[in-house]
Scaffold this motif. Structure first.
Motif, PDB file in Angstrom:
ATOM      1  N   CYS A 304     -45.897   1.551  23.199  1.00  0.00           N
ATOM      2  CA  CYS A 304     -45.581   0.253  23.597  1.00  0.00           C
ATOM      3  C   CYS A 304     -45.595   0.251  25.348  1.00  0.00           C
ATOM      4  O   CYS A 304     -46.353  -0.634  25.773  1.00  0.00           O
ATOM      5  N   VAL A 305     -44.725   1.006  25.767  1.00  0.00           N
ATOM      6  CA  VAL A 305     -44.505   0.959  27.329  1.00  0.00           C
ATOM      7  C   VAL A 305     -45.921   1.225  27.908  1.00  0.00           C
ATOM      8  O   VAL A 305     -46.457   0.461  28.877  1.00  0.00           O
ATOM      9  N   ARG A 306     -46.953   2.188  27.406  1.00  0.00           N
ATOM     10  CA  ARG A 306     -48.245   2.472  28.076  1.00  0.00           C
ATOM     11  C   ARG A 306     -49.111   1.246  27.681  1.00  0.00           C
ATOM     12  O   ARG A 306     -50.103   1.112  28.794  1.00  0.00           O
ATOM     13  N   THR A 307     -49.134   0.626  26.619  1.00  0.00           N
ATOM     14  CA  THR A 307     -49.907  -0.425  26.458  1.00  0.00           C
ATOM     15  C   THR A 307     -49.720  -1.665  27.212  1.00  0.00           C
ATOM     16  O   THR A 307     -50.609  -2.320  27.934  1.00  0.00           O
ATOM     17  N   ALA A 308     -48.324  -1.811  27.511  1.00  0.00           N
ATOM     18  CA  ALA A 308     -48.104  -2.875  28.383  1.00  0.00           C
ATOM     19  C   ALA A 308     -48.416  -2.609  29.958  1.00  0.00           C
ATOM     20  O   ALA A 308     -48.820  -3.510  30.663  1.00  0.00           O
ATOM     21  N   VAL A 309     -48.295  -1.220  30.317  1.00  0.00           N
ATOM     22  CA  VAL A 309     -48.794  -1.071  31.659  1.00  0.00           C
ATOM     23  C   VAL A 309     -50.300  -1.371  31.554  1.00  0.00           C
ATOM     24  O   VAL A 309     -50.823  -2.080  32.703  1.00  0.00           O
ATOM     25  N   ARG A 310     -50.934  -1.097  30.607  1.00  0.00           N
ATOM     26  CA  ARG A 310     -52.439  -1.201  30.580  1.00  0.00           C
ATOM     27  C   ARG A 310     -52.975  -2.907  30.369  1.00  0.00           C
ATOM     28  O   ARG A 310     -53.989  -3.198  30.867  1.00  0.00           O
ATOM     29  N   GLN A 311     -52.162  -3.616  29.956  1.00  0.00           N
ATOM     30  CA  GLN A 311     -52.030  -5.019  29.959  1.00  0.00           C
ATOM     31  C   GLN A 311     -51.677  -5.777  31.305  1.00  0.00           C
ATOM     32  O   GLN A 311     -51.529  -6.952  31.158  1.00  0.00           O
ATOM     33  N   ASN A 312     -51.484  -5.055  32.413  1.00  0.00           N
ATOM     34  CA  ASN A 312     -51.166  -5.493  33.599  1.00  0.00           C
ATOM     35  C   ASN A 312     -49.725  -6.295  33.541  1.00  0.00           C
ATOM     36  O   ASN A 312     -49.440  -7.212  34.339  1.00  0.00           O
ATOM     37  N   ALA A 313     -48.793  -5.715  33.039  1.00  0.00           N
ATOM     38  CA  ALA A 313     -47.508  -6.110  32.890  1.00  0.00           C
ATOM     39  C   ALA A 313     -46.829  -6.090  34.420  1.00  0.00           C
ATOM     40  O   ALA A 313     -47.308  -5.326  35.125  1.00  0.00           O
ATOM     41  N   LYS A 314     -45.791  -7.308  34.901  1.00  0.00           N
ATOM     42  CA  LYS A 314     -45.275  -6.852  36.054  1.00  0.00           C
ATOM     43  C   LYS A 314     -44.492  -5.575  36.341  1.00  0.00           C
ATOM     44  O   LYS A 314     -44.460  -5.187  37.418  1.00  0.00           O
ATOM     45  N   SER A 315     -43.605  -5.459  35.235  1.00  0.00           N
ATOM     46  CA  SER A 315     -42.707  -4.307  35.346  1.00  0.00           C
ATOM     47  C   SER A 315     -42.470  -3.872  33.772  1.00  0.00           C
ATOM     48  O   SER A 315     -42.557  -4.754  32.937  1.00  0.00           O
ATOM     49  N   VAL A 316     -42.391  -2.576  33.673  1.00  0.00           N
ATOM     50  CA  VAL A 316     -42.168  -2.001  32.299  1.00  0.00           C
ATOM     51  C   VAL A 316     -41.039  -1.139  32.423  1.00  0.00           C
ATOM     52  O   VAL A 316     -41.059  -0.001  33.216  1.00  0.00           O
ATOM     53  N   LYS A 317     -40.153  -1.398  31.529  1.00  0.00           N
ATOM     54  CA  LYS A 317     -38.657  -0.598  31.372  1.00  0.00           C
ATOM     55  C   LYS A 317     -38.797   0.036  30.061  1.00  0.00           C
ATOM     56  O   LYS A 317     -39.016  -0.992  28.909  1.00  0.00           O
ATOM     57  N   CYS A 318     -37.867   1.029  29.736  1.00  0.00           N
ATOM     58  CA  CYS A 318     -37.672   1.661  28.540  1.00  0.00           C
ATOM     59  C   CYS A 318     -36.335   1.792  28.421  1.00  0.00           C
ATOM     60  O   CYS A 318     -35.850   2.592  29.137  1.00  0.00           O
ATOM     61  N   LEU A 319     -35.782   1.014  27.367  1.00  0.00           N
ATOM     62  CA  LEU A 319     -34.228   1.250  27.181  1.00  0.00           C
ATOM     63  C   LEU A 319     -33.879   2.158  25.953  1.00  0.00           C
ATOM     64  O   LEU A 319     -34.202   1.504  24.976  1.00  0.00           O
ATOM     65  N   TYR A 320     -33.205   3.226  26.429  1.00  0.00           N
ATOM     66  CA  TYR A 320     -32.833   4.286  25.334  1.00  0.00           C
ATOM     67  C   TYR A 320     -31.473   4.527  25.438  1.00  0.00           C
ATOM     68  O   TYR A 320     -30.788   4.880  26.494  1.00  0.00           O
ATOM     69  N   ARG A 321     -30.706   4.880  24.320  1.00  0.00           N
ATOM     70  CA  ARG A 321     -29.367   4.946  24.304  1.00  0.00           C
ATOM     71  C   ARG A 321     -28.885   6.470  24.548  1.00  0.00           C
ATOM     72  O   ARG A 321     -27.787   6.648  24.564  1.00  0.00           O
ATOM     73  N   ARG A 322     -29.791   7.391  24.146  1.00  0.00           N
ATOM     74  CA  ARG A 322     -29.437   8.823  24.697  1.00  0.00           C
ATOM     75  C   ARG A 322     -30.080   8.885  26.050  1.00  0.00           C
ATOM     76  O   ARG A 322     -30.630   8.250  26.635  1.00  0.00           O
ATOM     77  N   ASP A 323     -30.120  10.301  26.436  1.00  0.00           N
ATOM     78  CA  ASP A 323     -30.631  10.743  27.505  1.00  0.00           C
ATOM     79  C   ASP A 323     -32.150  11.276  27.277  1.00  0.00           C
ATOM     80  O   ASP A 323     -32.696  11.365  26.153  1.00  0.00           O
ATOM     81  N   LYS A 324     -32.776  11.834  28.416  1.00  0.00           N
ATOM     82  CA  LYS A 324     -34.133  12.205  28.282  1.00  0.00           C
ATOM     83  C   LYS A 324     -34.349  13.344  27.407  1.00  0.00           C
ATOM     84  O   LYS A 324     -35.000  13.717  26.631  1.00  0.00           O
ATOM     85  N   GLU A 325     -33.286  14.385  27.638  1.00  0.00           N
ATOM     86  CA  GLU A 325     -33.171  15.759  26.808  1.00  0.00           C
ATOM     87  C   GLU A 325     -33.116  15.295  25.361  1.00  0.00           C
ATOM     88  O   GLU A 325     -33.637  16.059  24.611  1.00  0.00           O
ATOM     89  N   ASN A 326     -32.502  14.073  24.974  1.00  0.00           N
ATOM     90  CA  ASN A 326     -32.143  13.915  23.616  1.00  0.00           C
ATOM     91  C   ASN A 326     -33.146  12.895  22.983  1.00  0.00           C
ATOM     92  O   ASN A 326     -33.017  12.045  21.867  1.00  0.00           O
ATOM     93  N   MET A 327     -34.403  12.772  23.684  1.00  0.00           N
ATOM     94  CA  MET A 327     -35.420  11.672  23.234  1.00  0.00           C
ATOM     95  C   MET A 327     -36.172  12.109  22.101  1.00  0.00           C
ATOM     96  O   MET A 327     -36.409  13.481  21.995  1.00  0.00           O
ATOM     97  N   PRO A 328     -36.528  11.414  20.937  1.00  0.00           N
ATOM     98  CA  PRO A 328     -37.286  12.182  19.882  1.00  0.00           C
ATOM     99  C   PRO A 328     -38.592  12.163  20.050  1.00  0.00           C
ATOM    100  O   PRO A 328     -39.216  13.040  19.441  1.00  0.00           O
ATOM    101  N   GLY A 329     -39.357  11.366  21.121  1.00  0.00           N
ATOM    102  CA  GLY A 329     -40.495  11.381  21.164  1.00  0.00           C
ATOM    103  C   GLY A 329     -41.234  12.817  21.924  1.00  0.00           C
ATOM    104  O   GLY A 329     -40.228  13.531  22.362  1.00  0.00           O
TER     105      GLY A 329
END
Ligand SMILES: Cc1cc2nc3c(=O)[nH]c(=O)nc-3n(C[C@H](O)[C@H](O)[C@H](O)COP(=O)(O)OP(=O)(O)OC[C@H]3O[C@@H](n4cnc5c(N)ncnc54)[C@H](O)[C@@H]3O)c2cc1C
Ligand code: SF4
Length: 479
Positions: A304-329
């Motif tokens: 979703c974030v990368r699609t929004a970037v390609r659609q010319n969004a003004k800004s794109v943020k990803c809000l996640y409740r854990r930290d980078k080390e604990n991301m499932p992606g």
């Protein structure tokens, strides 16, 4: 410098260039450097033929990677293709979208020794694209048609892999799908920049030419019951995937412009396929010019974030409740998103959506990670008094998917499901508790990967074939 060292340097040059603004849009491609023949040979020759093929062990399809790398390095591309397709129904698709960093490439011994993996996925894609270009990939030619039929519900990778395997044996196959195209999440979930849709449509066409019948816009549960399909076919396979989006229950969650991930991604994929999508054209499902916030930390959130970037969004943020080390992606997906300018707001979760009819702001809480919970992961805990505000014109919810209530949907309360709602099967035969009804893919595993869906499709085909042979023998005995 040795030839081997030069090859390692070449790999490092394959890293995508850093993106620090959103200026380039149309030419954004997932595969930044297209593979050419010489490069594929060169990369393949980096395989040390180590004799302990961890890459193969960690490929869900047990692809014979070292052997097809060797054949590629020797320029024997048709043989490489024949070997590669013998274990995988969609090698060019897996080559594009498998999270190789967690599977084959992450376990390559050259990677483990710190010299950078052999780029197995790109080579797999190259071998098969080369086979398409040379006309080596042909529709199934059935020698002995068998008068037994299989109805497959769901034209995702699990359903398609099973359909192909059984058609090769001569069975009559009908695939039903509620969408208007085949491919499941390959066509409407995974974005175009990761998986070009011509690659999916080309596969469907090949299966149709091989005699597999597709019935689109057909929803089992609405257009027929499961029982009706069971009467029509000798066997039914349920391969319906998981589509119930997980929700965020906070005040303001009913405001306009708060969207489920699949609605956003499907609209974008439909546009890419040339469909008219009113909700995109009128701006509702288009991120252009908007401050977009995606909530979630898995691969769907990254799409979703990368699609929004390609659609010319003004800004794109990803809000996640854990930290980078604990991301499932996948780590690779996160770093791609970072390179493209996505801002990650770690350890944060929405407390309230705020706005007049449409969402305008998110009020979020800071989170700290507490002790591990039952799942073994550290539990996110709200830090009181830590609220902060973010501007948002579009919020995309990407918190994962659960199975729909299939027994209810199919009007078949006796169909057994697990406590998570996935279908219960006998793990030896992949048959559900209903005789002659099998299941495969995400609807059994929960949200997983394409390569696992293909593996399940192939495995269930073996089981269905055995079942049909016994059924036929019994019929002959009675006759
Ligand atoms: C946004 C997103 C991105 C992803 N990216 C990746 C990736 O990069 N790499 C990767 O390996 N995996 C990825 N995945 C996961 C992967 O797509 C799935 O694991 C895989 O597609 C599951 O295959 P399947 O055949 O079980 O189900 P699906 O692909 O979900 O197919 C199920 C099909 O069943 C049909 N159906 C459902 N109910 C009915 C009904 N009642 N009647 C008729 N038809 C019905 C649906 O329309 C659909 O076509 C991603 C998933 C999502 C959501
Ligand atoms: S199918 Fe996936 S895991 Fe297996 S070799 Fe190909 S890219 Fe690697």
């Amino acid at each position: 410098m040795s030839e081997k060292m030069l090859r390692f340097i070449d790999i490092s040059q394959q890293n995508p260039p850093k993106r620090d603004n959103y200026e380039r849009k149309e030419d954004f491609k997932e595969i930044y450097n297209e593979f050419i023949n010489e490069k594929a040979k060169e990369q393949s020759s980096r395989c040390s033929q180590c004799g302990v093929p961890f890459c193969q062990v960690h490929c869900p399809l047990s692809n014979n990677i070292p052997d097809w790398l060797k054949l590629t390095a020797e320029g024997r591309l048709e043989e490489a293709y024949q070997l590669s397709q013998s274990t995988n129904n969609m090698p060019e698709i897996c080559g594009r979208i498998c999270p190789q960093d967690r599977l084959c490439e992450g376990n390559c011994v050259i990677e483990q020794s710190g010299h950078g993996t052999v780029t197995i996925g790109s080579i797999e894609k190259f071998i098969t694209e080369n086979a398409w270009a040379n006309g080596w990939i042909k529709p199934i030619e059935v020698k002995n048609n068998i008068d037994q039929s299989v109805g497959i519900i769901g034209a995702g990778p699990a359903g398609l892999a099973c359909a192909e395997q059984l058609r090769k044996e001569g069975y009559k196959i009908t695939v039903y799908d509620r969408y208007d195209r085949a491919g499941g999440l390959l066509i409407y979930g995974i974005p175009n920049f990761k998986l070009e849709k011509f690659a999916v449509e080309r596969r469907t066409k090949l299966l149709e030419e091989g005699g597999i019948k597709f019935i689109y816009n057909y929803e089992v549960g609405k257009d027929s019951t499961l029982d009706q399909l069971r009467k029509k076919h000798d066997v039914v396979l349920i391969a319906t995937g998981v589509y119930k989006a997980r929700e965020i229950k906070v005040p303001g969650d009913n405001l306009d412009n708060i969207l489920p991930a699949m609605e956003f991604l499907t609209a974008s994929n439909r546009k890419g396929l040339g469909d008219k999508v009113e909700a995109f054209d009128d701006g509702k499902l288009n991120a252009e010019g908007k401050n977009v916030i995606v909530i979630g930390g898995g691969d769907t959130a990254m799409d979703c974030v990368r699609t929004a970037v390609r659609q010319n969004a003004k800004s794109v943020k990803c809000l996640y409740r854990r930290d980078k080390e604990n991301m499932p992606g996948s780590a690779r997906e996160v770093s791609n998103a970072e390179e493209e300018g996505v801002e990650f707001v770690w350890l944060s979760s929405p407390k309230e959506f705020y706005g007049k009819n449409k969402v305008q702001n998110i009020i979020a809480n800071k989170i700290k990670l507490g002790k591990p919970d039952d799942s073994g992961r550290r539990k996110p805990e709200v830090e009181h008094g830590s609220e902060f505000e973010l501007k948002a014109d579009m919020v995309i919810k990407a918190l994962g998917f659960d199975p729909e209530n299939l027994p209810k949907l199919f009007n078949c309360e006796e169909l057994k499901v697990s406590k998570w709602g996935t279908l219960k099967i006998d793990f030896d035969t992949m048959e559900t508790n209903l005789p002659g009804v099998f299941a495969a893919g995400d609807i059994v595993r929960g949200a997983s990967l394409v390569v696992w869906a293909i593996k399940d499709g192939r495995d269930v085909a073996i089981s269905i074939s055995k079942y049909l042979k016994v059924k036929e023998k019994n019929r002959e005995k009675v006759a």
